[in-house]
Each structure stands twice: as C-alpha cells, then as structure tokens.
Motif scaffolding. Structure first.
Motif, PDB file in Angstrom:
ATOM      1  N   LYS A 119       0.834  -1.200   0.000  1.00 26.02           N
ATOM      2  CA  LYS A 119       0.000   0.000   0.000  1.00 26.02           C
ATOM      3  C   LYS A 119       0.870   1.252   0.000  1.00 26.02           C
ATOM      4  CE  LYS A 119      -3.949   2.175   0.210  1.00 26.02           C
ATOM      5  NZ  LYS A 119      -4.891   2.167  -0.957  1.00 26.02           N
ATOM      6  N   VAL A 120       1.950   1.240   0.762  1.00 26.78           N
ATOM      7  CA  VAL A 120       2.866   2.382   0.767  1.00 26.78           C
ATOM      8  C   VAL A 120       3.413   2.616  -0.639  1.00 26.78           C
ATOM      9  CG1 VAL A 120       5.089   3.241   1.612  1.00 26.78           C
ATOM     10  CG2 VAL A 120       3.484   2.161   3.204  1.00 26.78           C
ATOM     11  N   PHE A 121       3.766   1.539  -1.325  1.00 25.88           N
ATOM     12  CA  PHE A 121       4.297   1.666  -2.685  1.00 25.88           C
ATOM     13  C   PHE A 121       3.236   2.205  -3.634  1.00 25.88           C
ATOM     14  CE2 PHE A 121       5.409  -0.380  -6.837  1.00 25.88           C
ATOM     15  CZ  PHE A 121       6.547   0.357  -7.082  1.00 25.88           C
ATOM     16  N   GLN A 122       2.003   1.717  -3.505  1.00 26.96           N
ATOM     17  CA  GLN A 122       0.930   2.183  -4.377  1.00 26.96           C
ATOM     18  C   GLN A 122       0.645   3.669  -4.165  1.00 26.96           C
ATOM     19  OE1 GLN A 122      -2.315  -0.414  -3.392  1.00 26.96           O
ATOM     20  NE2 GLN A 122      -1.305  -2.233  -4.225  1.00 26.96           N
ATOM     21  N   THR A 274       4.992   1.893 -11.501  1.00 26.74           N
ATOM     22  CA  THR A 274       4.503   1.061 -10.402  1.00 26.74           C
ATOM     23  C   THR A 274       4.086  -0.292 -10.963  1.00 26.74           C
ATOM     24  OG1 THR A 274       2.276   1.974 -10.643  1.00 26.74           O
ATOM     25  CG2 THR A 274       3.755   3.040  -9.053  1.00 26.74           C
ATOM     26  N   GLY A 275       3.421  -1.058 -10.156  1.00 24.97           N
ATOM     27  CA  GLY A 275       3.016  -2.389 -10.583  1.00 24.97           C
ATOM     28  C   GLY A 275       3.789  -3.443  -9.817  1.00 24.97           C
ATOM     29  N   GLU A 276       3.301  -4.653  -9.891  1.00 26.24           N
ATOM     30  CA  GLU A 276       3.850  -5.750  -9.114  1.00 26.24           C
ATOM     31  C   GLU A 276       5.317  -6.014  -9.426  1.00 26.24           C
ATOM     32  OE1 GLU A 276       4.508  -8.866  -6.608  1.00 26.24           O
ATOM     33  OE2 GLU A 276       2.839  -7.434  -6.611  1.00 26.24           O
ATOM     34  N   THR A 277       5.697  -5.918 -10.704  1.00 27.05           N
ATOM     35  CA  THR A 277       7.084  -6.229 -11.074  1.00 27.05           C
ATOM     36  C   THR A 277       8.053  -5.217 -10.490  1.00 27.05           C
ATOM     37  OG1 THR A 277       6.263  -7.191 -13.136  1.00 27.05           O
ATOM     38  CG2 THR A 277       8.619  -6.758 -12.989  1.00 27.05           C
ATOM     39  N   ALA A 278       7.726  -3.929 -10.593  1.00 22.76           N
ATOM     40  CA  ALA A 278       8.585  -2.900 -10.008  1.00 22.76           C
ATOM     41  C   ALA A 278       8.642  -3.040  -8.491  1.00 22.76           C
ATOM     42  CB  ALA A 278       8.086  -1.510 -10.391  1.00 22.76           C
TER      43      ALA A 278
END
Length: 494
Positions: A119-122, A274-278
C-alpha cells in the motif's frame, strides 16, 4: 558576457565537498575542491549528525572561494531523508538524527502492521528503507513522543542549511522525494499516508521546484565573513538527483550508477513506474527536475568499505583506499558474496568482518580470514548487486538499455569499475568524481538564467568534462553469471 561564478556545497554521508564553478558562456570550469569531515556524534546511545560542524565548514569554504572573486550564488545539496524540526521561532527542537540511529530499529515492521508495504508503494511509488524519513517520523508515533506536536516546520537537510544562510524556509521537491512521504506523481505530500499512520502534517511546507532563487545570503552572515552578499539558490537538493542532472548527454535508455557511501542506480522516466514487477524488484520513484523522475534502487556500497576500515583500525591496522584496491586485485578469487542490502551489515557498530562471516555462514558459503579476501568479497558483492539490478531493469521491467554511466567518488576505485564492466559484460563510462557538485553548479546556472533546460545542462557538461571507458574482460562473464545464479538460488540477492 561576464563570467558567472557560483559556489556549490555537497554533503555526503562520509564527508562534505565544495567547489567553485565558473562559466564563460561556452565551457564550465569546476575546481578548487574543498573536502571536509562529516563525523557523526554518538551521545547516550543515540547517533546524530554534527550539523553545526557541517554548517561551519560551508562558511569556511565560502570564505575561501570569495577571496579572489565575488560569487554570484551558493547552493547546498545533501544525502536524502535527513530533516530538522523547527519551532514557531525557527529554533531547532532536537539534534539532527543520523538515519542509522537505532530509534527506528523496529519502526518498519510496526509501520507495516498498520499500512502494508504494498500500500505504501501504491500511494507513494517508494519502498522506504529504515533510513528514510517516513519510518523516522513514524518512530515518534511508535514511541508516543510528542515532539511533532511542537514542530512548526520540518525542513530537509539542504533546505535547513539554506534557511540558515538566507532565512527563507522552503521545501525543494527533489529532496522531499527521498522521504517516502510524497504522492505517486511526486507533485505533493501524500496526506492519505500521513493520516493512515497518525503523523500530523502541520509542519509541512508546499513543495517548490529546484533551480530557483531563495533570496540573498543574510547581511549578518556576509558581514561576519567579510564577504559580499550573494544569491542563495535551491538547486537540486537530493545529491543523486543533482548528479544525474549533470551526466554528459544522459537520457532515455541509459543507466546511471552513482557510487559513494551508498549506490543509487536507475533510469530516467517521465512518469512514475509502479506495478507488481517494479514492487517485487525493490524499485522506487523520485523527482529530479522539470518533468523528469528516476526509477531507482539504492543499497550500501562504500559504507561496507568504511566499516571495514573502522573495524581494522580498532584491531590496530590501518588501510587507505589505495591499499584496499591493491589487496583486492591480488586476492584469490573465492566466489563468495554478501547482499549489500542485508540489515545487519547496514547497522552501525560491531565488527564488519564478523558480520560478513555470519552472513556467509548463514548462506552456506565459505567464511574468510584474510583482510584481502574480505575487501574482494565486498567489492564483488557490490558489482554483483549492480548486475542484478541492471538485468532486472532489462529482463523484468523491459526497459531497453544501451549505455551505462558510473559517476561520483566511487569511480576512483578502478578495481570496482572493472568488476562492474565485467559483471555487466558491456562497456561502462566512468567519471565525474564530483558529479553531484557538477549538477549543483549547473542548476545554479539554470536558476541564474544562463541555461534553459536540463538538456542544456547536460550538453554543457558533455562539452566540459570527459568520461573514462572500461571494457569487459570476456573470460569473466561466466564467473559473474554463475555468481548471480548461485546467490539467487540461495535467495540472498534481491
């Protein structure tokens, strides 16, 4: 045109540097480098930066450069994440904490119990380490300390020093981007995250752009130093972002690797990635200048060598950097590696050789006894981490790369530069050991109206400075490929 002269100060975690830049309308000259110590202070089990020693060193350098000319401006850049809290009268509320102070030892895990890492990354496009501002501020909440309730203003370190020089309080966007506190687009504070973590926001200032004038050096300071007043400029406050802005002809499809106490490496982008891979790759987003951002990884580099030097001194043996390069070159190749991101290796204090051997033992590798072997292990581990991060950009994030530029003080370590070229199996262009100062100077020229864009800044850098090219030794490619494969199978390179 009249030659423009500016003064740049760059504070790194291991030491400070200053330079004078002169621009005649065609080429930039940067020189008369002035180095000074940045020695943290340990008091009552807390670790602080010696802010006032750093400030006095900047004044000392300013006097030095003002003896034979009248400077047009001065600007300060620093490492990221460090901040000061001021009361309503502009007074510091507490000493400036070192980002490795152990008050945040458990802050990350407790913070993520309230807001997940994902969530922090998003929300922010950032994956903060313990050293970032976000966990430092959360530690006040965690320990139920009330100091934020007393804070009228929070200023990051370059903005704090700019305030001391000019009396103007500002928060420059690139240095704020190192905090883990900005929105995904890096255009404003992430107030939602502050609310979710219970961190008050009254001390925050609006973000301002890099490369803008912040008034004049105070008359009182100028008179006390017996120098003429000069403009104070908020350049690109984040040292890595400043260095990236000054890389000759840098642009799309290129990797920068800024090497000092830590490595910050990545690519320039116009929109946050962003995204799961990053997220899985540990990548982060931060602002630079104009509409440019960097997608990057950061991890320890010469911090490990500095800790090795300290540990050896405590054992009665002293090594210079030249000594260490010679020892590493002569050492037997043992194919043992550590993860430079390892939390224990990044905690201050203790014996780094014992920590390295503990890591090697945990990961099922041969332990070491000779100092030369420890040095080679550190350098090869740094190169292997660079290889992992570069390949992740290409293979996982599908970013085509055609050039590698290595900058800042670490480029003097010719052993590591050759290792990086060998590990990547491609040429690397190394130089600008004072790249951050160069970017600082160029941004001041931008603020003074001498340059019109980041592209013009990089063109001038290319006309003024040269880079050294390292080529890979082909027979080493298999060694580095197998080393990375081994570490990934052990799950200790990520």
């Amino acid at each position: 045109m009249r030659e423009k002269t500016v003064i740049a100060a760059d504070l790194g975690a291991s030491g400070g540097k200053m330079a004078k830049g002169s621009y005649n309308g065609s080429r930039l000259l940067a020189g008369d480098f002035f180095d000074f110590e940045n020695k943290p202070v340990e008091l009552n089990k807390n670790l602080y930066w010696d802010l006032f020693a750093l400030y006095n060193s900047i004044l000392q350098g300013t006097v030095r450069y003002s003896q034979d000319c009248e400077a047009d401006s001065i600007s300060v850049d620093t490492w990221g994440a460090t901040y000061g809290l001021l009361d309503s009268k502009g007074r510091l509320l507490e000493p400036i904490y070192h980002y490795r102070d152990l008050r945040t030892e458990h802050s990350m895990e407790r913070m993520y119990q309230n807001v997940s890492r994902e969530k922090v990354f998003q929300l922010t496009g950032c994956q903060p380490a313990r050293s970032y501002t976000l966990p430092q501020l959360y530690s006040y909440v965690e320990h139920q300390e009330r100091i934020l309730d007393l804070a009228d203003t929070m200023l990051f370190l370059p903005d704090l020093l700019t305030y001391f020089l000019s009396g103007e309080k500002v928060t420059e966007r690139s240095i704020a981007g190192t905090s883990g506190l900005l929105r995904l687009d890096q255009e404003d504070w992430c107030y939602e995250l502050f609310r979710m973590l219970g961190i008050q926001t009254d001390m925050l200032l609006p973000l301002t752009e890099p490369g803008t004038e912040r008034g004049m050096m105070s008359r009182r300071i100028a008179d006390s130093l017996n120098i003429k007043q000069m403009k104070v400029i908020s350049a690109i406050g984040h040292d890595t972002a400043s260095a990236v802005a000054g890389i000759p002809y840098f642009g799309v499809g290129q990797v920068y690797i800024s090497i000092g106490t830590n490595i910050n490496m990545g690519v320039e982008v116009t929109e946050s990635v962003t995204g799961e891979t990053a997220f899985r790759g540990g990548y982060k987003n931060a602002a630079v200048m104009e509409d440019r951002k960097i997608l990057y990884r950061d991890f320890a580099a010469f911090w490990l060598l500095n800790e090795f030097q300290r540990s050896c001194r405590e054992e009665g043996c002293s090594y210079s950097y030249q000594d260490m390069m010679e020892l590493a070159s002569a050492a037997k190749v043992r194919s043992v590696f550590v993860d430079t991101d390892d939390e224990i290796l990044n905690n201050a204090g203790g014996n780094i050789k014992e920590k390295i051997n503990a890591f090697l033992e945990r990961s099922g590798q041969e332990t070491l006894t000779e100092d030369a072997d420890f040095i080679r292990c550190i350098l090869e581990s740094i190169a292997l981490k660079v290889k992992y991060c570069t390949e992740y950009l290409e293979k996982e994030l599908h970013i085509p790369l055609h050039k590698i530029s290595v900058i800042n003080g670490g480029t003097r370590n010719y052993v590591l530069m050759q290792m990086i070229s060998d590990a990547l199996a491609r040429p690397v262009y190394c130089g600008l050991p004072y790249a951050t100062l160069t970017g600082n100077i160029l941004t001041q020229l931008y603020a003074l109206g001498e340059l019109g864009s980041v592209d013009e800044m990089r063109d001038l850098s290319g006309r003024s400075f040269s880079m050294k090219e390292y080529h890979p030794v082909e027979k080493r490619k298999e060694y580095w490929d197998s080393g990375l494969q081994k570490m990934m199978e052990k799950g200790v390179c990520k």
